[in-house]
Motif scaffolding. Structure first.
Motif, PDB file in Angstrom:
ATOM      1  N   PHE A 209       0.828  -1.193   0.110  1.00 51.61           N
ATOM      2  CA  PHE A 209      -0.040   0.065   0.115  1.00 51.61           C
ATOM      3  C   PHE A 209       0.788   1.223  -0.043  1.00 51.61           C
ATOM      4  CE2 PHE A 209      -3.188  -2.655   2.562  1.00 51.61           C
ATOM      5  CZ  PHE A 209      -3.514  -3.522   1.264  1.00 51.61           C
ATOM      6  N   ALA A 210       1.968   1.333   0.752  1.00 56.26           N
ATOM      7  CA  ALA A 210       2.967   2.313   0.724  1.00 56.26           C
ATOM      8  C   ALA A 210       3.527   2.528  -0.645  1.00 56.26           C
ATOM      9  CB  ALA A 210       4.083   2.182   1.864  1.00 56.26           C
ATOM     10  N   TRP A 211       3.874   1.595  -1.287  1.00 54.14           N
ATOM     11  CA  TRP A 211       4.563   1.498  -2.552  1.00 54.14           C
ATOM     12  C   TRP A 211       3.703   2.227  -3.598  1.00 54.14           C
ATOM     13  CZ3 TRP A 211       8.684   1.800  -5.341  1.00 54.14           C
ATOM     14  CH2 TRP A 211       8.709   1.871  -6.432  1.00 54.14           C
ATOM     15  N   ILE A 212       2.558   1.683  -3.698  1.00 52.80           N
ATOM     16  CA  ILE A 212       1.483   2.125  -4.619  1.00 52.80           C
ATOM     17  C   ILE A 212       1.049   3.828  -4.479  1.00 52.80           C
ATOM     18  CG2 ILE A 212       0.740  -0.314  -5.369  1.00 52.80           C
ATOM     19  CD1 ILE A 212      -2.002   0.611  -4.015  1.00 52.80           C
ATOM     20  N   TYR A 213       1.160   3.993  -3.107  1.00 51.29           N
ATOM     21  CA  TYR A 213       0.892   5.312  -2.748  1.00 51.29           C
ATOM     22  C   TYR A 213       1.996   6.233  -3.298  1.00 51.29           C
ATOM     23  CZ  TYR A 213       0.730   9.552   0.272  1.00 51.29           C
ATOM     24  OH  TYR A 213       0.809  10.852   0.911  1.00 51.29           O
ATOM     25  N   ARG A 214       3.240   5.690  -3.115  1.00 49.98           N
ATOM     26  CA  ARG A 214       4.350   6.364  -3.877  1.00 49.98           C
ATOM     27  C   ARG A 214       4.319   6.360  -5.371  1.00 49.98           C
ATOM     28  NH1 ARG A 214      10.050   5.128  -4.602  1.00 49.98           N
ATOM     29  NH2 ARG A 214      11.155   7.146  -4.380  1.00 49.98           N
ATOM     30  N   ARG A 215       4.117   5.362  -5.764  1.00 52.67           N
ATOM     31  CA  ARG A 215       4.320   5.224  -7.183  1.00 52.67           C
ATOM     32  C   ARG A 215       3.251   5.836  -8.030  1.00 52.67           C
ATOM     33  NH1 ARG A 215       5.036   5.149 -11.759  1.00 52.67           N
ATOM     34  NH2 ARG A 215       6.011   3.580 -13.045  1.00 52.67           N
ATOM     35  N   THR A 216       2.036   6.209  -7.559  1.00 52.60           N
ATOM     36  CA  THR A 216       0.818   6.836  -8.101  1.00 52.60           C
ATOM     37  C   THR A 216       0.903   8.165  -7.636  1.00 52.60           C
ATOM     38  OG1 THR A 216      -0.684   6.153  -6.434  1.00 52.60           O
ATOM     39  CG2 THR A 216      -0.258   4.732  -8.408  1.00 52.60           C
ATOM     40  N   GLY A 217       1.334   8.546  -6.352  1.00 49.68           N
ATOM     41  CA  GLY A 217       1.099   9.868  -5.802  1.00 49.68           C
ATOM     42  C   GLY A 217      -0.333  10.102  -5.345  1.00 49.68           C
ATOM     43  N   SER A 218      -1.201   8.926  -5.304  1.00 46.24           N
ATOM     44  CA  SER A 218      -2.487   9.115  -4.687  1.00 46.24           C
ATOM     45  C   SER A 218      -2.717   8.066  -3.572  1.00 46.24           C
ATOM     46  CB  SER A 218      -3.326   8.830  -5.873  1.00 46.24           C
ATOM     47  OG  SER A 218      -4.830   8.774  -5.374  1.00 46.24           O
ATOM     48  N   LEU A 219      -3.318   8.784  -2.449  1.00 44.79           N
ATOM     49  CA  LEU A 219      -3.567   7.926  -1.108  1.00 44.79           C
ATOM     50  C   LEU A 219      -4.722   7.401  -1.608  1.00 44.79           C
ATOM     51  CD1 LEU A 219      -2.820   7.533   1.547  1.00 44.79           C
ATOM     52  CD2 LEU A 219      -4.327   9.160   2.386  1.00 44.79           C
ATOM     53  N   TRP A 220      -5.845   7.705  -2.431  1.00 45.58           N
ATOM     54  CA  TRP A 220      -6.794   7.045  -3.079  1.00 45.58           C
ATOM     55  C   TRP A 220      -6.381   5.617  -3.646  1.00 45.58           C
ATOM     56  CZ3 TRP A 220     -11.555   8.318  -1.898  1.00 45.58           C
ATOM     57  CH2 TRP A 220     -11.818   9.659  -1.444  1.00 45.58           C
ATOM     58  N   THR A 221      -5.136   5.415  -4.271  1.00 46.01           N
ATOM     59  CA  THR A 221      -4.942   4.125  -4.772  1.00 46.01           C
ATOM     60  C   THR A 221      -4.802   3.055  -3.502  1.00 46.01           C
ATOM     61  OG1 THR A 221      -2.704   4.510  -5.029  1.00 46.01           O
ATOM     62  CG2 THR A 221      -3.958   5.059  -6.797  1.00 46.01           C
ATOM     63  N   ALA A 222      -3.869   3.732  -2.461  1.00 44.15           N
ATOM     64  CA  ALA A 222      -3.689   2.808  -1.478  1.00 44.15           C
ATOM     65  C   ALA A 222      -5.170   2.407  -0.646  1.00 44.15           C
ATOM     66  CB  ALA A 222      -2.754   3.489  -0.427  1.00 44.15           C
ATOM     67  N   TYR A 223      -5.771   3.379  -0.570  1.00 46.88           N
ATOM     68  CA  TYR A 223      -7.142   3.068   0.020  1.00 46.88           C
ATOM     69  C   TYR A 223      -7.948   2.198  -0.637  1.00 46.88           C
ATOM     70  CZ  TYR A 223     -12.054   3.954   0.987  1.00 46.88           C
ATOM     71  OH  TYR A 223     -13.446   3.768   1.293  1.00 46.88           O
ATOM     72  N   LEU A 224      -8.223   2.180  -1.974  1.00 50.04           N
ATOM     73  CA  LEU A 224      -8.968   1.231  -2.699  1.00 50.04           C
ATOM     74  C   LEU A 224      -8.341  -0.035  -2.801  1.00 50.04           C
ATOM     75  CD1 LEU A 224      -9.937   3.465  -5.941  1.00 50.04           C
ATOM     76  CD2 LEU A 224     -11.560   2.791  -4.142  1.00 50.04           C
ATOM     77  N   ALA A 225      -6.948   0.005  -2.817  1.00 47.17           N
ATOM     78  CA  ALA A 225      -6.351  -1.479  -2.793  1.00 47.17           C
ATOM     79  C   ALA A 225      -6.739  -2.161  -1.338  1.00 47.17           C
ATOM     80  CB  ALA A 225      -4.800  -1.431  -2.944  1.00 47.17           C
ATOM     81  N   HIS A 226      -6.580  -1.427  -0.342  1.00 52.79           N
ATOM     82  CA  HIS A 226      -6.907  -1.700   1.101  1.00 52.79           C
ATOM     83  C   HIS A 226      -8.301  -2.165   1.224  1.00 52.79           C
ATOM     84  CE1 HIS A 226      -5.671  -0.888   5.462  1.00 52.79           C
ATOM     85  NE2 HIS A 226      -6.487  -2.127   5.639  1.00 52.79           N
TER      86      HIS A 226
END
Length: 239
Positions: A209-226
């Motif tokens: 979740f931390a990696w995709i947050y950094r990779r995409t620049g969007s906390l929304w991606t981490a939230y949706l994955a979670h």
């Protein structure tokens, strides 16, 4: 870097202290309310669903407090995060995280079963609750819990070290914190190798979740994955 690491542990300590204090107050309030209804203290039994609600409320308040007072996102950051979500690659990273989390969890479960290792998670109580209150728990576990957990673990904790130029240290520390909070040492059902395997599952989730947050620049991606990962887990419990 030392200031950022100090800030990380201060944020984590504040969140844990608030979580513990609010959880105790919540349980006491529920017991007090039952006492007012004339229930004898020896007969008071807390409904597991109420305990889940108390835990969720306590964690939400803790996360929001630390987020708001320690690392609040400004309007520009929030707008950029929302725009970044709609890049095609962002959805690919969400799918990757879901596949990786589910795949690793399945491998760990199969390994534990083969070796006779108990990996019963602390949140096993959710299994019975989701069967009796499926809609309520789905709302809590899929929509609400990932939101405040991402604010705390990824935006505040990981984000502080990311902003300080130490993203990999942020991944390591925030993932370890994510695992330990979900399976506190000595308080879980499992122990020994079982606890280590559970920690590895949660740590991998936190790292992804931390990696995709950094990779995409969007906390929304981490939230949706979670949220997607929690949905898969809840559907498995229902099945």
């Amino acid at each position: 870097m030392f200031a950022a690491v100090g800030g990380f542990f201060l944020d984590l300590s504040l969140a844990i202290a608030l979580l513990a204090g609010l959880s105790l107050l919540g349980v006491a309030a529920v017991g007090f309310a039952q006492g007012l209804r004339g229930i004898d203290s020896a007969q008071i039994a807390l409904d597991p669903l109420l305990l889940v609600v108390v835990s969720l409320v306590a964690t939400a308040i803790s996360a929001l407090f630390v987020y708001y007072f320690r690392r609040n996102a400004n309007p520009v950051e929030r707008a950029e995060s929302w725009r970044a979500l709609w890049h095609r690659s962002s959805w690919g990273w969400i799918a990757f995280a879901l596949i990786a989390c589910s795949g690793y969890s399945a491998v760990v479960s199969a390994f534990a079963q083969e070796m006779g290792i108990d990996i019963t998670p602390t949140n096993q109580v959710l299994g019975e609750i989701i069967r009796t209150h499926p809609r309520s728990l789905l709302i809590f576990a899929v929509l609400i819990a990932p939101a405040y957990e991402e604010l705390l673990f990824r935006r505040v904790l990981f984000g502080r070290l990311w902003a300080a130029g130490r993203p990999w240290l942020g991944v390591a520390l925030s993932s370890a914190a994510f695992a330990l909070v979900h399976e506190p040492p000595g308080l879980g059902v499992s122990s020994g190798w079982g606890m280590l395997l559970l920690w590895s599952v949660y740590a991998l989730m936190g790292a992804l979740f931390a990696w995709i947050y950094r990779r995409t620049g969007s906390l929304w991606t981490a939230y949706l994955a979670h949220a997607g990962n929690n949905l898969i887990a809840c559907l498995a419990l229902l099945a």
